[in-house]
Design an enzyme around this catalytic site. Sequence first.
Site, PDB file in Angstrom:
ATOM      1  N   HIS A 159      -6.005   1.723  -5.120  1.00 30.78           N
ATOM      2  CA  HIS A 159      -5.824   2.177  -6.514  1.00 30.78           C
ATOM      3  C   HIS A 159      -6.671   1.331  -7.475  1.00 30.78           C
ATOM      4  O   HIS A 159      -7.144   1.837  -8.492  1.00 30.78           O
ATOM      5  CB  HIS A 159      -4.352   2.082  -6.932  1.00 30.78           C
ATOM      6  CG  HIS A 159      -3.511   3.248  -6.510  1.00 30.78           C
ATOM      7  ND1 HIS A 159      -3.812   4.552  -6.845  1.00 30.78           N
ATOM      8  CD2 HIS A 159      -2.348   3.309  -5.801  1.00 30.78           C
ATOM      9  CE1 HIS A 159      -2.875   5.361  -6.352  1.00 30.78           C
ATOM     10  NE2 HIS A 159      -1.978   4.641  -5.712  1.00 30.78           N
ATOM     11  N   HIS A 178      -3.140   0.734   0.502  1.00 27.28           N
ATOM     12  CA  HIS A 178      -2.959   1.860  -0.430  1.00 27.28           C
ATOM     13  C   HIS A 178      -3.027   1.355  -1.878  1.00 27.28           C
ATOM     14  O   HIS A 178      -3.697   1.967  -2.721  1.00 27.28           O
ATOM     15  CB  HIS A 178      -1.609   2.526  -0.129  1.00 27.28           C
ATOM     16  CG  HIS A 178      -1.227   3.661  -1.030  1.00 27.28           C
ATOM     17  ND1 HIS A 178      -1.062   4.956  -0.584  1.00 27.28           N
ATOM     18  CD2 HIS A 178      -0.957   3.697  -2.363  1.00 27.28           C
ATOM     19  CE1 HIS A 178      -0.718   5.737  -1.598  1.00 27.28           C
ATOM     20  NE2 HIS A 178      -0.638   4.996  -2.699  1.00 27.28           N
ATOM     21  N   GLU A 179      -2.361   0.243  -2.162  1.00 25.53           N
ATOM     22  CA  GLU A 179      -2.320  -0.274  -3.549  1.00 25.53           C
ATOM     23  C   GLU A 179      -3.664  -0.869  -3.966  1.00 25.53           C
ATOM     24  O   GLU A 179      -4.104  -0.657  -5.095  1.00 25.53           O
ATOM     25  CB  GLU A 179      -1.188  -1.294  -3.715  1.00 25.53           C
ATOM     26  CG  GLU A 179       0.213  -0.770  -3.382  1.00 25.53           C
ATOM     27  CD  GLU A 179       0.549   0.578  -3.993  1.00 25.53           C
ATOM     28  OE1 GLU A 179       0.051   0.874  -5.105  1.00 25.53           O
ATOM     29  OE2 GLU A 179       1.289   1.356  -3.349  1.00 25.53           O
TER      30      GLU A 179
HETATM   31  C1  4LI Z   1      14.375   5.978  -0.272  1.00 26.24           C
HETATM   32  C2  4LI Z   1      14.911   4.777  -0.720  1.00 26.24           C
HETATM   33  C3  4LI Z   1       8.316  10.234   5.669  1.00 26.24           C
HETATM   34  C4  4LI Z   1       7.514  10.860   4.724  1.00 26.24           C
HETATM   35  C5  4LI Z   1       8.100   8.924   6.054  1.00 26.24           C
HETATM   36  C6  4LI Z   1      13.082   6.034   0.221  1.00 26.24           C
HETATM   37  C7  4LI Z   1      14.170   3.628  -0.651  1.00 26.24           C
HETATM   38  C8  4LI Z   1       6.474  10.117   4.101  1.00 26.24           C
HETATM   39  C9  4LI Z   1       7.084   8.179   5.449  1.00 26.24           C
HETATM   40  C10 4LI Z   1      12.301   4.885   0.278  1.00 26.24           C
HETATM   41  C11 4LI Z   1       6.256   8.783   4.483  1.00 26.24           C
HETATM   42  C12 4LI Z   1      12.863   3.688  -0.162  1.00 26.24           C
HETATM   43  C13 4LI Z   1       6.969   5.841   1.681  1.00 26.24           C
HETATM   44  C14 4LI Z   1       4.712   5.624   1.301  1.00 26.24           C
HETATM   45  C15 4LI Z   1       5.472   7.127   2.873  1.00 26.24           C
HETATM   46  C16 4LI Z   1       5.627  10.768   3.102  1.00 26.24           C
HETATM   47  C17 4LI Z   1       4.765   4.387  -1.560  1.00 26.24           C
HETATM   48  C18 4LI Z   1      10.654   5.986   1.720  1.00 26.24           C
HETATM   49  C19 4LI Z   1       9.916   4.749  -0.267  1.00 26.24           C
HETATM   50  C20 4LI Z   1       9.325   5.802   2.361  1.00 26.24           C
HETATM   51  C21 4LI Z   1       8.600   4.506   0.353  1.00 26.24           C
HETATM   52  C22 4LI Z   1       2.616   3.359  -0.762  1.00 26.24           C
HETATM   53  C23 4LI Z   1       2.337   5.045   1.148  1.00 26.24           C
HETATM   54  C24 4LI Z   1       3.951   3.954  -0.358  1.00 26.24           C
HETATM   55  C25 4LI Z   1       6.869   6.760   5.873  1.00 26.24           C
HETATM   56  C26 4LI Z   1       4.008  12.553   2.646  1.00 26.24           C
HETATM   57  C27 4LI Z   1       5.439   6.147  -3.080  1.00 26.24           C
HETATM   58  N1  4LI Z   1       5.967   5.260   0.996  1.00 26.24           N
HETATM   59  N2  4LI Z   1       6.727   6.778   2.599  1.00 26.24           N
HETATM   60  N3  4LI Z   1       4.426   6.568   2.220  1.00 26.24           N
HETATM   61  N4  4LI Z   1      10.952   4.936   0.753  1.00 26.24           N
HETATM   62  N5  4LI Z   1       8.277   5.478   1.415  1.00 26.24           N
HETATM   63  N6  4LI Z   1       3.712   5.004   0.647  1.00 26.24           N
HETATM   64  N7  4LI Z   1       5.234   8.073   3.851  1.00 26.24           N
HETATM   65  N8  4LI Z   1       4.867  11.795   3.532  1.00 26.24           N
HETATM   66  N9  4LI Z   1       4.691   5.659  -1.946  1.00 26.24           N
HETATM   67  O1  4LI Z   1       5.547  10.331   1.963  1.00 26.24           O
HETATM   68  O2  4LI Z   1       5.447   3.580  -2.136  1.00 26.24           O
HETATM   69  S1  4LI Z   1       1.721   3.394   0.795  1.00 26.24           S
HETATM   70 CL1  4LI Z   1      11.975   2.214  -0.080  1.00 26.24          CL
HETATM   71 NI    NI Z   2      -0.271   5.351  -4.784  1.00 22.93          NI
END
Ligand code: 4LI
Ligand code: NI
Length: 193
Positions: free
Chosen positions: A157, A153-154
């Site tokens: 970008h 994903h990164e």
């Molecule tokens: C709280 C504290 C449910 C929905 C599950 C949350 C600390 C989604 C997943 C986090 C989803 C932390 C994440 C990414 C997804 C969804 C990214 C929660 C942060 C889970 C990171 C880059 C895609 C990365 C797994 C639309 C901002 N991150 N969840 N995808 N977490 N997080 N991505 N998917 N559905 N995005 O977003 O950092 S790759 Cl760590």
């Molecule tokens: Ni992104």
Amino acid sequence: MLTMEDIIREGHATLRQVAEPTDIPPNEEDKKTLQSMMDFLLHSQDPEIAEEYNLRPGVGIAAPQINIPKRMIAVRTTNHKDELEEYGLFNPKIISHSAETTFLESGEGCLSVDREITGTVPRYSRIKVEGYDLNGEKVVKRFRGFLAIVFQHEIDHLNGIMFYDRIDEDDPYKETLPPKEVINRTEHEEPLS
Ligand code: 4LI
Ligand code: NI
């Protein structure tokens, strides 16, 4: 300190540019930027700091997302053994990958995207990444699982690619990644672009 105000959102032209390689060894300015990106992830994952500064939690960020079109990414998350994995890389590149693909069941989110976009984002299951760390030392590492998805994903970008570009518009829940040779082909008579 970086906050959500430093993060550009979809529609901004920088997110569609191909970012430029950084100096290797990295210059002081780029090192400061990359360190601030790593700090952002740390802050965003700390409930107190995230609440105080209104940070959305993230596990990855790329320099173009803070409007710096250079090839730098930060990743901070746990691996399948629940151990912390933290990387700040200059000029990261996927040097090999599995044939097998995967995707996040719940879809992907992005700090630059303020809406929920559902659908399957096909990713390689395993990748080997090469890049340079804050000390300018070469790093070559294999990743799988969630970490491999975050790196892909990164790195996307850095090439002006948003995760939703990879969702098949005719079949958003399609689970396979077509081979490279057939991506960008709309009709069989068209040449490869
Ligand atoms: C709280 C504290 C449910 C929905 C599950 C949350 C600390 C989604 C997943 C986090 C989803 C932390 C994440 C990414 C997804 C969804 C990214 C929660 C942060 C889970 C990171 C880059 C895609 C990365 C797994 C639309 C901002 N991150 N969840 N995808 N977490 N997080 N991505 N998917 N559905 N995005 O977003 O950092 S790759 Cl760590
Ligand atoms: Ni992104």
